[in-house]
Design a protein around this motif. Structure first.
Motif, PDB file in Angstrom:
ATOM      1  N   MET A  55       1.098  -1.112   0.120  1.00 44.82           N
ATOM      2  CA  MET A  55       0.030  -0.303  -0.263  1.00 44.82           C
ATOM      3  C   MET A  55       0.877   1.478  -0.079  1.00 44.82           C
ATOM      4  O   MET A  55       0.711   2.040  -1.100  1.00 44.82           O
ATOM      5  N   LEU A  56       2.082   0.852   0.600  1.00 44.21           N
ATOM      6  CA  LEU A  56       3.129   2.695   1.022  1.00 44.21           C
ATOM      7  C   LEU A  56       3.385   2.584  -0.582  1.00 44.21           C
ATOM      8  O   LEU A  56       3.534   4.536  -0.782  1.00 44.21           O
ATOM      9  N   GLU A  57       4.143   1.659  -1.030  1.00 48.26           N
ATOM     10  CA  GLU A  57       4.848   1.855  -2.263  1.00 48.26           C
ATOM     11  C   GLU A  57       3.857   2.145  -3.483  1.00 48.26           C
ATOM     12  O   GLU A  57       4.113   3.285  -4.178  1.00 48.26           O
ATOM     13  N   MET A  58       2.887   1.723  -3.430  1.00 44.03           N
ATOM     14  CA  MET A  58       1.221   2.207  -4.382  1.00 44.03           C
ATOM     15  C   MET A  58       1.084   3.649  -4.387  1.00 44.03           C
ATOM     16  O   MET A  58       0.991   4.455  -5.220  1.00 44.03           O
ATOM     17  N   GLY A 119      -5.106  19.705   9.580  1.00 43.69           N
ATOM     18  CA  GLY A 119      -3.943  20.427   8.672  1.00 43.69           C
ATOM     19  C   GLY A 119      -3.379  19.270   8.207  1.00 43.69           C
ATOM     20  O   GLY A 119      -2.119  20.267   8.013  1.00 43.69           O
ATOM     21  N   ARG A 120      -3.570  18.138   8.361  1.00 46.01           N
ATOM     22  CA  ARG A 120      -2.509  17.758   7.524  1.00 46.01           C
ATOM     23  C   ARG A 120      -3.186  17.011   6.266  1.00 46.01           C
ATOM     24  O   ARG A 120      -4.794  16.656   5.977  1.00 46.01           O
ATOM     25  N   ASN A 121      -2.242  15.981   5.588  1.00 46.74           N
ATOM     26  CA  ASN A 121      -2.300  15.331   4.308  1.00 46.74           C
ATOM     27  C   ASN A 121      -2.897  14.514   4.896  1.00 46.74           C
ATOM     28  O   ASN A 121      -1.945  13.933   5.687  1.00 46.74           O
ATOM     29  N   VAL A 122      -4.117  14.057   4.638  1.00 44.95           N
ATOM     30  CA  VAL A 122      -4.255  12.102   5.143  1.00 44.95           C
ATOM     31  C   VAL A 122      -4.798  11.692   4.169  1.00 44.95           C
ATOM     32  O   VAL A 122      -5.808  11.863   2.641  1.00 44.95           O
ATOM     33  N   VAL A 123      -4.398  10.325   3.571  1.00 48.77           N
ATOM     34  CA  VAL A 123      -5.178   9.476   2.808  1.00 48.77           C
ATOM     35  C   VAL A 123      -6.131   8.502   3.286  1.00 48.77           C
ATOM     36  O   VAL A 123      -6.580   8.175   4.791  1.00 48.77           O
ATOM     37  N   VAL A 124      -7.799   8.242   3.030  1.00 44.63           N
ATOM     38  CA  VAL A 124      -8.347   7.260   4.169  1.00 44.63           C
ATOM     39  C   VAL A 124      -8.060   5.807   3.110  1.00 44.63           C
ATOM     40  O   VAL A 124      -8.652   6.178   2.110  1.00 44.63           O
ATOM     41  N   LEU A 125      -8.539   5.085   4.333  1.00 41.68           N
ATOM     42  CA  LEU A 125      -8.345   3.606   3.643  1.00 41.68           C
ATOM     43  C   LEU A 125      -9.386   2.742   3.727  1.00 41.68           C
ATOM     44  O   LEU A 125     -10.055   2.970   4.728  1.00 41.68           O
ATOM     45  N   GLU A 126      -9.646   1.576   3.290  1.00 42.90           N
ATOM     46  CA  GLU A 126     -10.732   0.793   3.741  1.00 42.90           C
ATOM     47  C   GLU A 126     -10.056  -0.413   2.677  1.00 42.90           C
ATOM     48  O   GLU A 126      -9.148  -1.010   2.133  1.00 42.90           O
ATOM     49  N   ASP A 127     -10.125  -1.853   3.443  1.00 45.93           N
ATOM     50  CA  ASP A 127      -9.654  -2.767   2.405  1.00 45.93           C
ATOM     51  C   ASP A 127     -10.778  -3.582   1.452  1.00 45.93           C
ATOM     52  O   ASP A 127      -9.503  -3.438   0.419  1.00 45.93           O
ATOM     53  N   THR A 128     -11.800  -3.236   1.307  1.00 49.91           N
ATOM     54  CA  THR A 128     -12.504  -3.577  -0.028  1.00 49.91           C
ATOM     55  C   THR A 128     -13.600  -1.829   0.276  1.00 49.91           C
ATOM     56  O   THR A 128     -13.961  -1.841   1.379  1.00 49.91           O
ATOM     57  N   SER A 129     -14.325  -1.883  -1.112  1.00 48.23           N
ATOM     58  CA  SER A 129     -15.237  -0.986  -1.980  1.00 48.23           C
ATOM     59  C   SER A 129     -15.809  -1.618  -2.508  1.00 48.23           C
ATOM     60  O   SER A 129     -16.312  -2.055  -3.688  1.00 48.23           O
ATOM     61  N   THR A 130     -17.281  -1.940  -1.922  1.00 53.47           N
ATOM     62  CA  THR A 130     -18.620  -2.074  -3.254  1.00 53.47           C
ATOM     63  C   THR A 130     -19.682  -0.505  -3.735  1.00 53.47           C
ATOM     64  O   THR A 130     -19.100  -0.306  -5.071  1.00 53.47           O
ATOM     65  N   THR A 131     -19.488   0.286  -2.992  1.00 56.59           N
ATOM     66  CA  THR A 131     -20.293   1.088  -3.111  1.00 56.59           C
ATOM     67  C   THR A 131     -19.855   2.592  -2.914  1.00 56.59           C
ATOM     68  O   THR A 131     -20.251   4.166  -3.187  1.00 56.59           O
ATOM     69  N   GLY A 132     -18.738   2.144  -2.776  1.00 53.33           N
ATOM     70  CA  GLY A 132     -17.655   3.300  -1.856  1.00 53.33           C
ATOM     71  C   GLY A 132     -18.553   4.210  -0.917  1.00 53.33           C
ATOM     72  O   GLY A 132     -17.943   5.227  -0.032  1.00 53.33           O
ATOM     73  N   VAL A 149      -8.191  15.498   2.792  1.00 52.22           N
ATOM     74  CA  VAL A 149      -8.568  13.701   2.787  1.00 52.22           C
ATOM     75  C   VAL A 149      -7.291  14.403   1.198  1.00 52.22           C
ATOM     76  O   VAL A 149      -7.901  15.383   0.327  1.00 52.22           O
ATOM     77  N   VAL A 150      -6.040  13.849   0.996  1.00 52.64           N
ATOM     78  CA  VAL A 150      -5.552  13.691  -0.522  1.00 52.64           C
ATOM     79  C   VAL A 150      -5.729  12.613  -1.200  1.00 52.64           C
ATOM     80  O   VAL A 150      -5.787  12.588  -2.379  1.00 52.64           O
ATOM     81  N   ALA A 151      -7.009  11.275  -0.665  1.00 56.46           N
ATOM     82  CA  ALA A 151      -6.549  10.389  -1.364  1.00 56.46           C
ATOM     83  C   ALA A 151      -8.151   8.941  -1.107  1.00 56.46           C
ATOM     84  O   ALA A 151      -7.604   9.265   0.228  1.00 56.46           O
ATOM     85  N   VAL A 152      -8.141   7.583  -1.454  1.00 58.23           N
ATOM     86  CA  VAL A 152      -8.480   7.228  -1.126  1.00 58.23           C
ATOM     87  C   VAL A 152      -7.963   6.008  -1.329  1.00 58.23           C
ATOM     88  O   VAL A 152      -8.168   5.983  -2.480  1.00 58.23           O
ATOM     89  N   ALA A 153      -7.965   5.061  -0.912  1.00 57.75           N
ATOM     90  CA  ALA A 153      -7.440   3.585  -1.002  1.00 57.75           C
ATOM     91  C   ALA A 153      -7.563   2.486  -0.364  1.00 57.75           C
ATOM     92  O   ALA A 153      -7.862   3.046   0.750  1.00 57.75           O
ATOM     93  N   VAL A 154      -7.877   1.429  -1.325  1.00 61.97           N
ATOM     94  CA  VAL A 154      -8.089   0.033  -0.795  1.00 61.97           C
ATOM     95  C   VAL A 154      -7.226  -1.180  -1.555  1.00 61.97           C
ATOM     96  O   VAL A 154      -6.487  -1.011  -2.102  1.00 61.97           O
ATOM     97  N   ILE A 155      -7.253  -1.874  -0.608  1.00 64.76           N
ATOM     98  CA  ILE A 155      -6.639  -3.473  -1.083  1.00 64.76           C
ATOM     99  C   ILE A 155      -7.143  -4.017  -2.736  1.00 64.76           C
ATOM    100  O   ILE A 155      -6.477  -4.606  -3.735  1.00 64.76           O
ATOM    101  N   VAL A 156      -8.598  -4.353  -2.499  1.00 66.37           N
ATOM    102  CA  VAL A 156      -9.218  -4.788  -3.509  1.00 66.37           C
ATOM    103  C   VAL A 156     -10.313  -3.497  -4.194  1.00 66.37           C
ATOM    104  O   VAL A 156     -11.252  -3.143  -3.349  1.00 66.37           O
ATOM    105  N   ASP A 157     -10.360  -3.733  -5.426  1.00 66.22           N
ATOM    106  CA  ASP A 157     -11.558  -2.815  -5.922  1.00 66.22           C
ATOM    107  C   ASP A 157     -12.240  -3.716  -6.647  1.00 66.22           C
ATOM    108  O   ASP A 157     -12.293  -4.603  -7.400  1.00 66.22           O
TER     109      ASP A 157
END
Length: 185
Positions: A55-58, A119-132, A149-157
Motif C-alpha cells: 500500500m505504501l509503495e502504491m 491541517g494534515r494530508n490524510v489518506v482514507v483507507l478501506e479493505d475493499t469497497s462496493t459502493t464507496g 483528504v488527498v486520496a482514498v486507497a483500498v486493497i481490492v476494488d
C-alpha cells in the motif's frame, strides 16, 4: 523482499485466504456470488505486513504525500496499522487513525480517534469497497475534523462503481492494489 515479490505474494494470499465463493449479502445490501473477506488478510501474520508495504509503495508511486492514514472502523483499522508500521520500518512517520460512524456524544466527542488529523494530508483507507459508502463516510468525518483528504486507497476494488463515485463525490484519487480481474473474479 522486492515490491514486485511482495505484491505477488500478497495476491497469492488474498486468492488463497480471502476469496470465498457462494451467495452473500454485502454491507451495501447488494448480493454477490463471492465475498472477499480481507480481515483474513489484514489480520494475518504474513499478509498484514505485505499489505502495509505494498500500500505504501502504491501511494508513493502515485505521488501521494500524506502524514496520516486510516478510515471507517473496522475494515480500515488493520490497513491503517499495517501502513503505519511499514512506514516506520522505512524511517517515515505516518500516523494511523480510526473514524467512527458517528461523533461520540460523550468524552471528547470525537469522530476521528488517534493522532490529530487537523491541517494534515490524510489518506482514507478501506479493505475493499462496493459502493464507496464507508470511505465517503470516513472522508466526511476527516474533513469535519480539519484533515485534508488527498486520496482514498483500498486493497481490492470490486469494480462496482466505488472508484467513480468516490472520485466524483470526494474529489480525490481512488487507488487500489488489486482489481477483481486479478483475483480471477
Amino acid at each position: 523482499m522486492t515490491n514486485t515479490a511482495a505484491r505477488a505474494r500478497l495476491l497469492e494470499l488474498v486468492k488463497e485466504l480471502a476469496v470465498v465463493h457462494g451467495k452473500v449479502i454485502l454491507s451495501s445490501g447488494k448480493e454477490a456470488d463471492y465475498y472477499i473477506d480481507l480481515r483474513r488478510i489484514t489480520l494475518h501474520h504474513e499478509a498484514a505486513p505485505l499489505v502495509g508495504s505494498v500500500m505504501l509503495e502504491m501511494l508513493d508511486e502515485a505521488g501521494i504525500e500524506f502524514t496520516n492514514a486510516g478510515g471507517l472502523t473496522m475494515g480500515a483499522d488493520p490497513v491503517g496499522t499495517a501502513l503505519m508500521h511499514a512506514a516506520g520500518q522505512a524511517g517515515r512517520a505516518i500516523d494511523a487513525f480510526v473514524v467512527r460512524k458517528a461523533q461520540k456524544s460523550y468524552g471528547m466527542g470525537r469522530q476521528v480517534e488517534g493522532p490529530e488529523v487537523s491541517g494534515r494530508n490524510v489518506v482514507v483507507l478501506e479493505d475493499t469497497s462496493t459502493t464507496g459508502g464507508s470511505a465517503l463516510t470516513a472522508v466526511e468525518g476527516v474533513r469535519k475534523a480539519g484533515g485534508n483528504v488527498v486520496a482514498v486507497a483500498v486493497i481490492v476494488d470490486r469494480d462496482t462503481g466505488s472508484k467513480e463515485r468516490i472520485e466524483e463525490e470526494a474529489g480525490v484519487p481512488y487507488l487500489y492494489i488489486f482489481g477483481k480481474e486479478e483475483l480471477g473474479l
